[in-house]
Enzyme design. Structure first.
Site, short mmCIF file in Angstrom:
data_model
loop_
_atom_site.label_atom_id
_atom_site.label_comp_id
_atom_site.label_asym_id
_atom_site.label_seq_id
_atom_site.Cartn_x
_atom_site.Cartn_y
_atom_site.Cartn_z
N THR A 11 -83.36 5.86 58.28
CA THR A 11 -82.56 4.93 57.46
C THR A 11 -81.65 5.68 56.49
OG1 THR A 11 -84.40 3.38 57.57
CG2 THR A 11 -82.77 2.96 55.88
N GLU A 124 -81.99 13.36 43.04
CA GLU A 124 -81.53 12.11 42.41
C GLU A 124 -82.02 10.88 43.18
OE1 GLU A 124 -79.20 11.29 39.48
OE2 GLU A 124 -80.48 9.64 40.09
N VAL A 127 -85.82 8.64 43.21
CA VAL A 127 -86.23 7.53 42.32
C VAL A 127 -85.09 6.53 42.19
CG1 VAL A 127 -87.00 6.90 40.01
CG2 VAL A 127 -87.69 9.10 40.96
N GLY A 129 -83.52 4.51 44.36
CA GLY A 129 -82.53 4.32 45.43
C GLY A 129 -81.15 4.78 44.99
N ILE A 131 -79.52 4.08 42.25
CA ILE A 131 -79.25 4.13 40.80
C ILE A 131 -79.15 5.58 40.33
CG2 ILE A 131 -80.13 3.48 38.52
CD1 ILE A 131 -81.91 1.42 39.88
N ASP A 197 -95.90 4.19 46.24
CA ASP A 197 -94.51 4.66 46.15
C ASP A 197 -94.06 4.66 44.69
OD1 ASP A 197 -91.73 5.01 47.59
OD2 ASP A 197 -91.44 3.36 46.18
N LYS A 201 -92.93 7.77 41.98
CA LYS A 201 -91.67 7.74 41.23
C LYS A 201 -91.91 7.84 39.72
CE LYS A 201 -89.27 5.16 44.84
NZ LYS A 201 -89.06 3.80 45.39
N GLY A 298 -82.66 1.01 50.53
CA GLY A 298 -81.61 0.66 51.48
C GLY A 298 -80.76 1.87 51.81
N1 HSE Z 1 -89.79 1.73 50.05
C1 HSE Z 1 -89.04 2.15 48.91
C2 HSE Z 1 -88.74 0.93 48.06
C3 HSE Z 1 -87.78 2.83 49.35
O1 HSE Z 1 -88.90 -0.19 48.57
O2 HSE Z 1 -88.36 1.06 46.91
C4 HSE Z 1 -86.98 3.48 48.25
O3 HSE Z 1 -87.69 4.53 47.67
#
Ligand code: HSE
Length: 403
Positions: A11, A124, A127, A129, A131, A197, A201, A298
């Site tokens: 992705t 970067e 954490v 996505g 941002i 996850d 982060k 994404g």
């Molecule tokens: N699976 C993670 C989320 C992807 O939904 O935030 C981005 O780190």
């Protein structure tokens, strides 16, 4: 010309490839030189995909090509990402990663290796996505402020699920499937819904803020799998929403960290963070509170964050520009002593108030949410106090309420 390689065409990796091709002119205009993807490493074949012309299956092709200056790691997971990234750094190539598992577990080691080889290890996109958070935090906030709190919605998948559960009354399983189809969820979605996850982060952000290693294994982590429709009813009654928050906070000189679902009120900017969006709040003693907001997962948003590091690395060849933290491990405060406000749910009615107050102190009654139940909002109490309240007859559950 700057030549880069991408390891992992999933992705994020395919998003990076797209960003380079779609925004070639913008990137070149800013960098002042052409940037080209020379190789994409993946074990799979992609028949008919334009990536075929640069696809390789052997990591050594990249390691041994001196023309490749920067390598993007979007494979995910700890291994073999760690071995591949180490080899790239030792070969004198800067590495840019979106892999929070790798940064949380091996970040210190890889930053040290990067410095030894006079290259950069940049993260970067690990954490938040798309941002921009690591760069503003390290360059604009931390050099000036004593940061005593960083807290936020750090997982797009769970925020997407919680938003849909709240507004559409959807079931968790069906919304998770949607999040997977949209490319938000981890390969193993347990990592999202169990909070693992978000835990990686907040470990990364907390390590940056404290300057010391916060082991993700030491962070008490609760996901959203136990959030029920009844909890949503209570949240609605209280005019709140449910959000999974990762937090690192300094209380009386001691840092605490956790990942847990909260009922968040409209007094918090996090109240309005819906769907796949993330919101990260930072409090500095001079800055006060700022919030970083944007799409937290994404393909293209995350790829944009990856490319911000690539462009930064390309503009600073031969100079270490990326911040790290020391390998000294921080000792977090005793979690049982950390105070929160809780909603306590009990079977029965308001007659229970006296018995509950005897254990947790003054409480507010929440009536009329779920038939046969009564809710109580506590003052600021410890997890230890909650454990005592849980021993009382009729106890159903407890939920954190954000102050
Ligand atoms: N699976 C993670 C989320 C992807 O939904 O935030 C981005 O780190």
């Amino acid at each position: 010309m700057v030549q880069i390689a991408i390891m992992g065409y999933g992705t994020i990796g395919s998003g990076v490839y797209d960003v380079v091709n779609t925004n070639q002119a913008i990137i070149q205009g800013n960098l002042g030189k052409e940037l080209r993807v020379k190789y994409v490493l993946d074990l799979r074949e992609f028949p008919g995909d334009p990536v075929e012309s640069v696809l390789v299956h052997d990591v050594n092709v990249i390691i041994n090509d001196p023309e490749v200056e920067i390598v993007v790691e979007t494979m995910g997971g700890e291994h073999p990402a760690f071995e591949f990234v180490s080899s790239m750094l030792k070969a004198g190539k800067s590495v840019v990663t979106s892999n929070k598992n790798l940064v949380a577990a091996k970040g210190v080691e890889l930053m040290k290796l990067a410095v030894e080889h006079n290259v950069n290890f940049m993260y970067e996109a690990s954490v938040g996505g798309g941002i921009p958070i690591i760069r503003p935090l390290t360059r604009s906030v931390l050099p000036i402020n004593d940061v005593d709190e960083i807290t936020g919605i750090l997982n797009g998948t769970t925020n997407y699920i919680l938003t849909k559960m709240y507004h559409d009354g959807s079931e968790m399983a069906s919304v998770l499937k949607e999040a997977q189809e949209k490319g938000y969820a981890e390969r193993n979605p347990e990592a999202d819904v169990e909070g693992y996850d978000a835990c990686r982060k907040i470990a990364i952000l907390g390590s940056i803020v404290t300057g010391q290693q916060i082991d993700y294994q030491s962070i008490p982590t609760e996901g959203i799998t136990h959030v029920t429709k009844e909890d949503v009813l209570y949240a609605k009654k209280l005019g709140r929403v449910i959000r999974l928050l990762g937090t690192c906070r300094k209380v009386d000189g001691t840092y605490y960290a956790e990942v847990a679902p909260y009922m968040v009120g409209s007094n918090s900017p996090l109240f309005a963070v819906n769907g796949v969006f993330n919101g990260i709040m930072v409090h500095g003693n001079m800055l006060d509170t700022v919030m970083f907001y944007g799409q937290g997962a994404g393909s293209h948003p995350t790829a944009s964050a990856v490319m911000s590091d690539v462009v930064d690395a390309a503009a600073h060849t031969g100079r270490i520009i990326y911040p790290g933290w020391s390998g000294d491990k921080i000792r977090l405060g005793e979690y049982d002593e950390w105070k929160h406000v809780f909603l306590l749910r009990f079977l029965g009615d308001a007659d229970r108030k006296e018995a509950v107050e005897a254990v947790v102190g003054p409480i507010q009654v929440v009536e009329g949410c779920v038939p046969g139940e009564i809710g109580f909002i506590t003052g600021s109490i410890t997890n230890r106090d909650v454990a005592e309240a849980a021993k009382l007859e009729g106890f159903i559950s407890r939920f954190r309420v954000k102050r």
